[in-house]
Design an enzyme around this catalytic site. Structure first.
Site, PDB file in Angstrom:
ATOM      1  N   GLN A  77       0.734  -1.232   0.002  1.00  0.00           N
ATOM      2  CA  GLN A  77      -0.087  -0.170  -0.077  1.00  0.00           C
ATOM      3  C   GLN A  77       0.785   1.312  -0.091  1.00  0.00           C
ATOM      4  O   GLN A  77       0.488   2.352  -0.871  1.00  0.00           O
ATOM      5  CB  GLN A  77      -1.022   0.040   1.159  1.00  0.00           C
ATOM      6  N   HIS A 107       2.244   2.909  -3.264  1.00  0.00           N
ATOM      7  CA  HIS A 107       1.120   3.573  -4.149  1.00  0.00           C
ATOM      8  C   HIS A 107       1.533   5.121  -4.309  1.00  0.00           C
ATOM      9  O   HIS A 107       1.597   5.561  -5.213  1.00  0.00           O
ATOM     10  CB  HIS A 107      -0.088   3.362  -3.802  1.00  0.00           C
ATOM     11  N   GLU A 125     -10.488   1.082   2.896  1.00  0.00           N
ATOM     12  CA  GLU A 125     -10.621   0.668   1.526  1.00  0.00           C
ATOM     13  C   GLU A 125     -10.283  -0.981   1.517  1.00  0.00           C
ATOM     14  O   GLU A 125     -11.090  -1.703   0.931  1.00  0.00           O
ATOM     15  CB  GLU A 125      -9.810   1.338   0.476  1.00  0.00           C
ATOM     16  N   HIS A 126      -9.091  -1.459   1.972  1.00  0.00           N
ATOM     17  CA  HIS A 126      -8.905  -2.648   1.943  1.00  0.00           C
ATOM     18  C   HIS A 126      -8.605  -3.136   3.527  1.00  0.00           C
ATOM     19  O   HIS A 126      -8.013  -2.231   4.050  1.00  0.00           O
ATOM     20  CB  HIS A 126      -7.349  -3.048   1.201  1.00  0.00           C
ATOM     21  N   ASP A 184      -5.954  -6.979  -5.851  1.00  0.00           N
ATOM     22  CA  ASP A 184      -5.415  -5.832  -6.965  1.00  0.00           C
ATOM     23  C   ASP A 184      -5.512  -6.371  -8.423  1.00  0.00           C
ATOM     24  O   ASP A 184      -5.421  -5.548  -9.326  1.00  0.00           O
ATOM     25  CB  ASP A 184      -4.010  -5.301  -6.233  1.00  0.00           C
ATOM     26  N   HIS A 207     -54.451  11.895  -9.306  1.00  0.00           N
ATOM     27  CA  HIS A 207     -53.719  10.769  -8.952  1.00  0.00           C
ATOM     28  C   HIS A 207     -54.858   9.536  -8.437  1.00  0.00           C
ATOM     29  O   HIS A 207     -54.869   8.642  -8.868  1.00  0.00           O
ATOM     30  CB  HIS A 207     -52.935  10.788  -7.666  1.00  0.00           C
TER      31      HIS A 207
END
Lengths: 431, 431
Positions: free
Chosen positions: B255, B258, B322-323, B356, B415
């Protein structure tokens, strides 16, 4: 209704255009409301209640006594009607629950998804002339099925500080206990940022005026999710010779009565049918309590004759209506050709008001052409789907080398290393 | 890594905070880019390519020859790896297809949903150091399964005007034939408004830098849907005594490599385990080509010891990673307690890089705490679900009165009338 006869395809795009909504000037005003609620909390809400709703509020929270009192004052026949609708909406939305299978993509690699209810959800119900308790059913019932932990509701009080009893009865029925007297952009702001009384939520649902819409757009940029972008309500009716023109007219008018900006479109493959429907509209509109509103909406509405039903459907797909009614005894044969629509009503007895209230489908739907890229509200709107994966040694052996090669090709060597270490350990264990 | 030992719950909120991203000043710049692409079309894209990508483009469209040439220049082992990943991703996303039942909510009232692929979809793949062909698999494969009619791809060219062969090979593999040399905010703008060459789309997917993110936010306000709001990538690892600290370190680093803004969080119920993992991180990071990036990300990363695994999971749910990797031999027993996460990796052999690249799950996931209110990309992201209903005479008789009562209570008499006319006709027919 403006009437067109066999317009050429070059003109279709212009005919599918909705009136532009210029919300730019609203931005500053609504931003200031959000900032004010953020800094002053409850006090800001009470000041806005005085300014906009003309009411002095001591308490923002609706008390248990108010709810109990409301429950006794709703007529039994309305309670029964709401209960019937509740049952159908519950049944249809429960059918949207999925238990997804665990997929072994290759031996030793298991992948699956799990639906989890969004923990904190806020519903907004507008005030004004029509107390939209039906929207509480549409938004509240799925929160129960999704098992959202905290569901709150904001709605503006009337001048005497009360909330319409049908609103409170319905909220109670769907299990919402946290109801707050707050309306407009300030209510959206309160649910997005939280106040001393009103809890902050993760996702906000519900209709509203241009201030509410703008506030939802702005808080979305702050990371709070919303149901979908909004625009005026709309219906497109495709009527062939097997339709009942009186029914068609009534359906067009039930859209037109919503507001002067409602969009009403009538298509037919028969000029005669189109004319019959238009005559019926002119007659029926005279009898409506909301005649003035409906007449204004009809001024901007469109009636178009096309060569055949194929062209009607094609135009409808390009228009992407919120509601699509196929007023034909043969409606079913067009189902597979429909690519863009929020909700579709098939045949002469499927009126839009059925879906608005009681058939079971949701009435919170994409307007303004958003049916091209958004779904209506459903159980899906109230859950997140979390993916899970579990690899055993065999699994990482089966896909490890591919991961190493791909990670290296993307220049991500730590990604590769996470696999290499594991593969080495497995090989070492074996020796 | 900043290390904390048993922080009190009052401090959890501060520990789950991501760094604030101030995009306000980007707004004007990106708005001007969008306006420019809108008014000048291809010319604007070519000017930006010269300005930002340092390349003079004669053609925006990637030619068939370029694609064919790319296919021959990708090494066979990379092709095989991509094919393996393709198979797994295809299998898992195909399993997300649903054929929903027709539900008869009451006799004569049938309701159902139909999934229809979004007709026009645009994918954005960033350029730069890493050619993210894996993201083409993740976004392209579901467009095939959803049967989206038109799928286009924009990616910036390198200085010599070419596109990385692995990008072109993968795009070709997932059936994308319309590939354009355009990057950054201007590529997003082009797909949102259309140019002479690049078709306008209804929904845009894909990662990117802050300009791309801002452009996606702005075009969303113009009615174009986007995959989800974006933020820096992140992982949270929960490691207990049964973890392998070397594996944990490798996962944290995959991670961290990145970008310097990547978020890395390590939780454990054991101080000893935490220390072992940290030591392994310090050792492994020295060996990485992207060591500088990883070290910067680690400066802002957090390691926390909690009393027990229950607290670890509770904190993780509040963080909404996220992960989420559960590095434990007993990972399975925590599945039901996980409420907020993008994608979860269970056990010591389920490394993030598996998801991934090649296990089958999607890697486009909610960051920045958005896992509280958004799902990751799945087949659902590429379809709209249209509701249908069909009532026969018995159906409208069964629910008609309830609709009349509810519509009247909401003050919507047109209606009501749409139902009344139908009920009257049925009764007249009978007499």
């Amino acid at each position: 209704m403006k009437t067109y006869n066999n317009p050429t395809k070059e003109n279709w795009n212009a005919l599918t255009k909705r009136p532009a909504i210029d919300q730019k000037e609203l931005g500053d005003l609504v931003t200031s409301i959000i900032e004010n609620v953020k800094s002053k909390g409850n006090l800001a809400l009470k000041e806005y209640a005085l300014q906009f709703d003309k009411v002095t509020l001591n308490e923002l929270t609706v008390s248990k006594e108010e709810i109990e009192k409301a429950k006794t004052s709703v007529p039994q026949e309305l309670k029964d009607a709401i209960q019937l609708a509740y049952g159908n909406i519950y049944t249809f939305h429960t059918s949207q629950q999925t238990t997804e299978a665990v997929i072994e993509t290759v031996k030793g690699v298991k992948c699956w998804r799990k639906s989890v209810g969004i923990e904190k959800v806020g519903l907004y119900i507008p005030g004004g002339s029509a107390p939209l308790f039906s929207t509480i059913l549409m938004l509240g019932i799925p929160t129960k099925i999704a098992a959202c932990k905290e569901v709150i509701l904001c709605t503006p009080p009337s001048k005497d500080g009360t909330i319409n009893p049908a609103i409170l009865f319905t909220a109670d029925l769907v299990g919402i206990t946290k109801i707050y007297k707050a309306g407009g952009a300030q209510a959206i702001a309160a649910m997005a940022v939280g106040t001393e009384t009103i809890p902050q939520v993760y996702k906000i649902f519900g209709p509203g005026n241009q201030y509410v819409t703008k506030a939802k757009e702005l808080i979305q940029q702050m990371g709070v999710a919303i149901d979908m972008p909004a625009g005026p309500s709309e219906v497109l009716v495709i009527a062939d010779r097997t339709c009942n023109p009186e029914f068609v007219a009534a359906d067009l008018l039930s859209q037109a009565e919503h507001g002067p900006d409602s969009q009403v479109v009538l298509l037919s493959d028969s000029e005669e049918t189109l004319t019959k429907c238009k005559i019926a509209v002119e007659r029926q509109v005279q009898l409506l309590p909301r005649k003035d509103t409906a007449l204004k909406a009809l001024e901007n509405s469109t009636a178009i004759v096309f060569k055949n039903m194929v062209e009607c459907i094609e135009f409808s797909n390009q228009y992407a209506p919120e509601h699509l009614i196929i007023a034909s005894e043969n409606a079913n044969q067009y189902v597979n050709d429909i690519t863009n629509a929020g909700s579709v009503f098939l045949g002469n007895y499927s009126c839009e008001s059925a879906g608005d209230y009681a058939s079971g489908t949701n009435h919170t739907l994409p307007t303004n052409g958003f049916a091209k890229n958004y779904s209506g509200v459903s159980l899906d709107s109230f859950v997140k789907k979390i993916t899970f994966q579990e690899l055993n040694q065999q699994g990482i052996e089966n896909i490890g080398e591919a991961i190493e090669i791909m990670a290296e090709a993307e220049g991500l060597f730590a990604h590769k290393n996470a696999v290499t270490l594991r593969l080495n350990e497995i090989r070492n264990d074996r020796n």
